[in-house]
Design an enzyme around this catalytic site. Structure first.
Site, mmCIF file in Angstrom:
data_model
loop_
_atom_site.group_PDB
_atom_site.id
_atom_site.type_symbol
_atom_site.label_atom_id
_atom_site.label_comp_id
_atom_site.label_asym_id
_atom_site.label_seq_id
_atom_site.Cartn_x
_atom_site.Cartn_y
_atom_site.Cartn_z
ATOM 1 N N TYR A 1 0.276 -13.801 -0.156
ATOM 2 C CA TYR A 1 0.737 -13.403 -1.495
ATOM 3 C C TYR A 1 2.116 -12.477 -1.258
ATOM 4 O O TYR A 1 2.195 -11.896 -0.136
ATOM 5 C CB TYR A 1 -0.072 -12.571 -2.380
ATOM 6 C CG TYR A 1 -0.669 -11.270 -1.832
ATOM 7 C CD1 TYR A 1 -0.066 -10.138 -1.916
ATOM 8 C CD2 TYR A 1 -1.927 -11.166 -1.424
ATOM 9 C CE1 TYR A 1 -0.695 -9.090 -1.546
ATOM 10 C CE2 TYR A 1 -2.685 -10.057 -1.006
ATOM 11 C CZ TYR A 1 -1.873 -8.996 -1.158
ATOM 12 O OH TYR A 1 -2.443 -7.706 -0.628
ATOM 13 N N ASP B 1 -13.456 6.132 -0.196
ATOM 14 C CA ASP B 1 -14.048 5.472 0.833
ATOM 15 C C ASP B 1 -14.978 6.560 1.870
ATOM 16 O O ASP B 1 -16.051 6.203 2.330
ATOM 17 C CB ASP B 1 -13.005 5.076 2.175
ATOM 18 C CG ASP B 1 -12.507 3.809 1.764
ATOM 19 O OD1 ASP B 1 -13.032 3.362 0.911
ATOM 20 O OD2 ASP B 1 -11.646 3.543 2.474
ATOM 21 N N ARG C 1 0.891 -1.131 -0.034
ATOM 22 C CA ARG C 1 -0.178 0.214 0.049
ATOM 23 C C ARG C 1 1.090 1.223 -0.244
ATOM 24 O O ARG C 1 0.586 2.246 -0.738
ATOM 25 C CB ARG C 1 -1.030 0.104 1.313
ATOM 26 C CG ARG C 1 -1.809 1.167 1.321
ATOM 27 C CD ARG C 1 -2.623 1.156 2.593
ATOM 28 N NE ARG C 1 -3.856 0.267 2.615
ATOM 29 C CZ ARG C 1 -5.104 0.267 1.764
ATOM 30 N NH1 ARG C 1 -5.176 1.659 1.254
ATOM 31 N NH2 ARG C 1 -5.787 -0.538 1.680
#
Length: 444
Positions: free
Chosen positions: A222, A299, A114
């Site tokens: 992952y 968001d 991120r």
């Protein structure tokens, strides 16, 4: 596309409240159109907290248009497969070849830290001349004649023709303009990103995105950062949340939630960060994002549960759609004309509301599906094993090109009823496929 160079002086054309991925990606997109953009971030510096993100082709397509995809791929990982397994016995339920996915949609499915994606957009904003300001807490919004005004915690105000509220799940603008509450799912997420060498003996699949789905819990794994780091996410339903307690999702609940899961998951749980966790919240979809010259984005407009891995992507798409409509309207208008913000915002809202409503509601349903127990778990597993991934019925509606107009939005998939599953036949087929003496959980 060669981006225009925005003027560096005078009142901004756009103020964006919030310096996360949604705010910065939108700022860079609008600055590329030659607009003066100011981003106000409440933290002392720009940055992101968290670990990995999955970036599907509907977003890597946009990164490519921005000239950021190659760098993103260098920072992240392009995995080979997406695999779903049962968290109790580890048996494979479905496998999606991500190379085939890229051939279908023209752009890769990738994973990235991120903070690395945030850094890409931060650098893009600086290169585009965006005015980036930290330590700015916005406490109020209001419309003015021809624009909007924000009030900051220190009492000063700023105005612009457009104010974009990209201030997250607990948006001040959302509270003022809509007044709804966040919705708790009673689930909590733990994360960890560790050096890959720490987990190589844990039965991991380094080149895949693997999701283990279990009763009231799931576990995602992952690789990140060129394969040097390994990302894990553990999500579970909190008994304390169900009991109405304020302190919920604590580490003791984490350990209890994953008791009885398969070996690979069991080895991953002790590595989770235990000093922080994320209570999983969303909001109900709303139809109105535009309030005069104040608009919700990311968001603040559509915070999802994480099951579709589309939260950051939707925010990036929002900014891309808005910037494309600005570009279109300018091209259709008189040379040198000002932006018709009312028309641009109407076009933005007309297409994004329905798409994001689909993501929000599907994410909730997907979460319920992942966390089934008992007979329903076996029915889900049977259905998953019977799906042909090459049909792409469950991905076309979300991974294809981002729609600019409502008539470009593709049709939704048709859900498969659990009751249609032939559990006995599915379990027999799995048993027959595993040679005698081989652990079914290890069979691929």
């Amino acid at each position: 596309m060669t981006p225009a160079t925005p003027p560096t002086e005078g009142r901004p054309d756009v103020i964006i409240v919030g310096g996360g991925i949604g705010g910065l990606s939108t700022a860079s997109a609008l600055a590329r159109e030659g607009l003066r953009v100011r981003v106000l971030e409440r933290a002392p510096e720009f940055g992101e907290v968290g670990a990995g993100l999955q970036i599907a082709p509907n977003c890597t397509r946009i990164l490519d248009e921005y000239g950021l995809l190659d760098e993103a791929k260098e920072l992240g990982v392009v995995p080979e497969n997406m695999v779903m397994r049962d968290a109790l016995d580890s048996r494979e339920l479905i496998r999606l070849d991500l190379g085939e996915l890229e051939r279908r949609y023209g752009f890769p499915y990738m994973v990235i830290h991120r903070s690395d994606l945030h850094g890409l957009f931060l650098r893009a904003c600086r290169e585009a001349g965006v005015d980036l300001v930290t330590d700015q807490t916005v406490v109020d919004y209001e419309n003015t004649d021809g624009g909007a005004r924000i009030t900051l915690a220190d009492g000063h105000t700023e105005e612009a023709p457009l104010v974009i509220a990209a201030d997250g799940l607990r948006s001040v603008a959302r509270q003022k303009l809509v007044g709804d509450d966040v919705v708790s799912s009673d689930y909590v997420a733990y994360r960890a990103a560790v050096p890959i060498d720490e987990v190589r003996d844990n039965g991991i699949a380094e080149k895949d995105v693997t999701v283990y789905v279990g009763p009231r819990c799931h576990f995602v794994q992952y690789a990140l950062r060129g394969g040097d780091m390994f990302n894990q996410v553990a999500v579970f339903q909190s008994p304390k949340a169900l009991a109405g307690k304020d302190d919920w999702g604590t580490p003791d609940e984490l350990d209890a939630a994953f008791e009885g899961t398969c070996e690979t998951v069991g080895k991953g749980i002790p590595l989770m960060w235990r000093d922080r966790w994320w209570q999983m919240m969303d909001r109900d979809p709303i139809d109105t994002w535009v309030h005069g010259r104040i608009v919700l984005l990311g968001d603040a407009a559509h915070p999802p549960l994480q099951y579709m891995a589309q939260g950051a992507i939707m925010a990036i798409e929002d900014g891309w759609v808005l910037a494309r409509h600005v570009s279109r309207l300018r091209a259709e208008g008189a040379a040198g004309s000002a932006v018709d913000w009312d028309a641009a915002l109407a076009a933005y809202e007309a297409v994004r509301v329905e798409h994001c409503r689909r993501i929000l509601t599907t994410a909730r349903a997907w979460g319920e599906l992942w966390h089934l127990d008992g007979t329903e778990r076996l029915q889900r597993n049977a259905i998953m094993r019977g799906i042909d991934p090459a049909e792409y019925a469950f991905t076309d509606w979300v991974y294809g090109p981002t729609a600019l107009f409502p008539d470009e939005e593709p049709p939704m998939f048709r859900p498969i009823p659990l009751a249609s599953a032939d559990v006995e036949q599915s379990e027999t087929a799995v048993s027959d496929a595993v040679p005698e003496g081989v652990d079914a959980g290890a069979a691929r």
